[in-house]
Design a protein around this motif. Structure first.
Motif, PDB file in Angstrom:
ATOM      1  N   HIS A 165      43.392  37.894  30.958  1.00 44.55           N
ATOM      2  CA  HIS A 165      42.887  38.571  31.852  1.00 44.55           C
ATOM      3  C   HIS A 165      42.842  40.302  31.665  1.00 44.55           C
ATOM      4  O   HIS A 165      43.896  40.669  32.184  1.00 44.55           O
ATOM      5  CB  HIS A 165      43.076  38.426  33.313  1.00 44.55           C
ATOM      6  CG  HIS A 165      42.045  38.680  34.411  1.00 44.55           C
ATOM      7  ND1 HIS A 165      41.283  37.711  34.838  1.00 44.55           N
ATOM      8  CD2 HIS A 165      41.831  39.677  34.838  1.00 44.55           C
ATOM      9  CE1 HIS A 165      40.509  38.429  35.600  1.00 44.55           C
ATOM     10  NE2 HIS A 165      40.580  39.516  35.737  1.00 44.55           N
ATOM     11  N   HIS A 214      43.808  34.056  39.322  1.00 46.38           N
ATOM     12  CA  HIS A 214      44.278  35.084  38.398  1.00 46.38           C
ATOM     13  C   HIS A 214      44.981  36.189  39.093  1.00 46.38           C
ATOM     14  O   HIS A 214      44.928  36.312  40.333  1.00 46.38           O
ATOM     15  CB  HIS A 214      43.062  35.528  37.588  1.00 46.38           C
ATOM     16  CG  HIS A 214      42.791  37.200  38.075  1.00 46.38           C
ATOM     17  ND1 HIS A 214      43.471  38.113  37.686  1.00 46.38           N
ATOM     18  CD2 HIS A 214      41.988  37.564  38.879  1.00 46.38           C
ATOM     19  CE1 HIS A 214      42.772  39.316  38.208  1.00 46.38           C
ATOM     20  NE2 HIS A 214      41.639  39.004  39.034  1.00 46.38           N
ATOM     21  N   HIS A 265      40.218  43.532  31.215  1.00 52.65           N
ATOM     22  CA  HIS A 265      38.971  44.416  31.336  1.00 52.65           C
ATOM     23  C   HIS A 265      38.842  45.426  30.370  1.00 52.65           C
ATOM     24  O   HIS A 265      39.144  46.680  30.707  1.00 52.65           O
ATOM     25  CB  HIS A 265      38.513  44.805  32.690  1.00 52.65           C
ATOM     26  CG  HIS A 265      38.562  43.906  33.775  1.00 52.65           C
ATOM     27  ND1 HIS A 265      37.999  42.934  33.956  1.00 52.65           N
ATOM     28  CD2 HIS A 265      39.715  43.804  34.530  1.00 52.65           C
ATOM     29  CE1 HIS A 265      38.475  42.024  35.238  1.00 52.65           C
ATOM     30  NE2 HIS A 265      39.355  42.605  35.489  1.00 52.65           N
ATOM     31  N   ASP A 305      45.623  42.273  33.653  1.00 53.15           N
ATOM     32  CA  ASP A 305      44.345  42.652  34.606  1.00 53.15           C
ATOM     33  C   ASP A 305      43.912  44.336  34.242  1.00 53.15           C
ATOM     34  O   ASP A 305      43.643  44.919  34.876  1.00 53.15           O
ATOM     35  CB  ASP A 305      44.832  42.444  36.096  1.00 53.15           C
ATOM     36  CG  ASP A 305      43.443  42.624  36.791  1.00 53.15           C
ATOM     37  OD1 ASP A 305      42.369  42.428  36.547  1.00 53.15           O
ATOM     38  OD2 ASP A 305      43.475  42.658  38.078  1.00 53.15           O
ATOM     39  N   GLU A 361      34.909  37.049  35.667  1.00 61.30           N
ATOM     40  CA  GLU A 361      35.864  37.084  36.928  1.00 61.30           C
ATOM     41  C   GLU A 361      34.847  36.923  38.152  1.00 61.30           C
ATOM     42  O   GLU A 361      33.866  37.603  38.398  1.00 61.30           O
ATOM     43  CB  GLU A 361      36.652  38.328  37.186  1.00 61.30           C
ATOM     44  CG  GLU A 361      37.381  38.431  38.481  1.00 61.30           C
ATOM     45  CD  GLU A 361      38.264  39.498  38.346  1.00 61.30           C
ATOM     46  OE1 GLU A 361      38.402  40.047  37.340  1.00 61.30           O
ATOM     47  OE2 GLU A 361      38.962  39.607  39.370  1.00 61.30           O
TER      48      GLU A 361
HETATM   49 ZN   LIG Z   1      40.350  41.532  37.033  1.00 60.08          ZN
END
Ligand SMILES: [Zn+2]
Length: 248
Positions: free
Chosen positions: A7, A150, A9, A198, A93
């Motif tokens: 996970h 997550h 971004h 994350d 997500e």
């Molecule tokens: Zn996230």
């Protein structure tokens, strides 16, 4: 140590560009990165990162519960077209967040639409859940075959319910600040454990951007809490990650 960041971004990094993050992730042992959308305008950007890094950047398309006011009419059909275009894409997500928005709607309905699309297209689902235990009660029996809580940093009891429903549990660096971290980390079944950054969020230091290169250190900490040998722990987590991301 080989790993998959389940996970991240890539589209949100400010201090470095996505290409640099990808290069340093590879150098530190990353086998793949699951790049998750937050808003619809991320989808095309993530699609192009996935196309230029085939088999390495695995796209995930969805709408984060913080920005649902940006959910423009027809998003469901457009999301489906990205899923058809990328047979290896995940859904997310998505999720439920009672801290950001106290109202159940529209987030609950939008979350349910993601659940339905994940089931229809046989794709794993990336779930963001914050203070949403009560709403999740209505969902446990109805989730896709594969899903993950997550950046899990909630209560032990919530994790037990998620696991009973078949969830994978993914830890970012945020778990190490949880007062109950030993019990939480050591209670995840070996085959349900995943790791993530994350990134660029959840960095240990304020103002910093988290990067996949920090994952080996996270795995070492997890291994020490679970009383595992770090390399063995990494192998198990990599195996779990490959199993998790596979559509069915
Ligand atoms: Zn996230």
């Amino acid at each position: 140590m080989k790993f998959i960041d389940t996970h991240i971004h890539l589209q949100d990094y400010k201090q470095k560009c996505a290409t640099d993050i990808i290069a340093s992730a590879k150098a530190s042992g990353a086998e793949k990165l699951v790049c998750a959308a937050i808003v619809e305008k991320d989808w095309e950007r993530i699609a192009s990162l996935a196309e230029s890094n085939p088999d390495f950047v695995i796209p995930a398309f969805g709408l984060h519960p913080w920005y649902l006011e940006e959910a423009n009419k027809g998003w469901e059909q457009r999301l489906e077209s990205f899923l058809s275009r990328f047979p290896s894409a995940l859904v997310g997500e998505t999720g439920l967040d009672r801290i950001r928005f106290r109202e159940k709607e529209p987030q609950f309905q939008i979350f349910q639409t993601h659940v339905a699309l994940a089931k229809k297209h046989c794709r794993p689902l990336l779930i963001h859940a914050v203070k949403a235990a009560e709403w999740l009660e209505e969902c446990w029996n109805n989730l896709p075959q594969k899903f993950v809580m997550h950046s899990f940093n909630g209560r032990f009891e919530l994790m037990q319910k998620a696991l009973a429903a078949g969830s994978f549990i993914s830890f970012s660096a945020s778990i190490f600040a949880n007062a109950d971290k030993e019990r939480i980390i050591s209670s995840v079944p070996a085959d349900k454990l995943l790791v993530e950054t994350d990134g660029p969020y959840q960095a240990a230091e304020k103002g910093a951007e988290s990067e996949p290169s920090s994952i080996p250190e996270q795995i070492e900490k997890i291994a020490s809490i679970r009383g595992e040998e770090p390399e063995k722990q990494a192998e198990q987590i990599l195996k779990n990650s490959l199993e998790f991301i596979k559509p069915w």
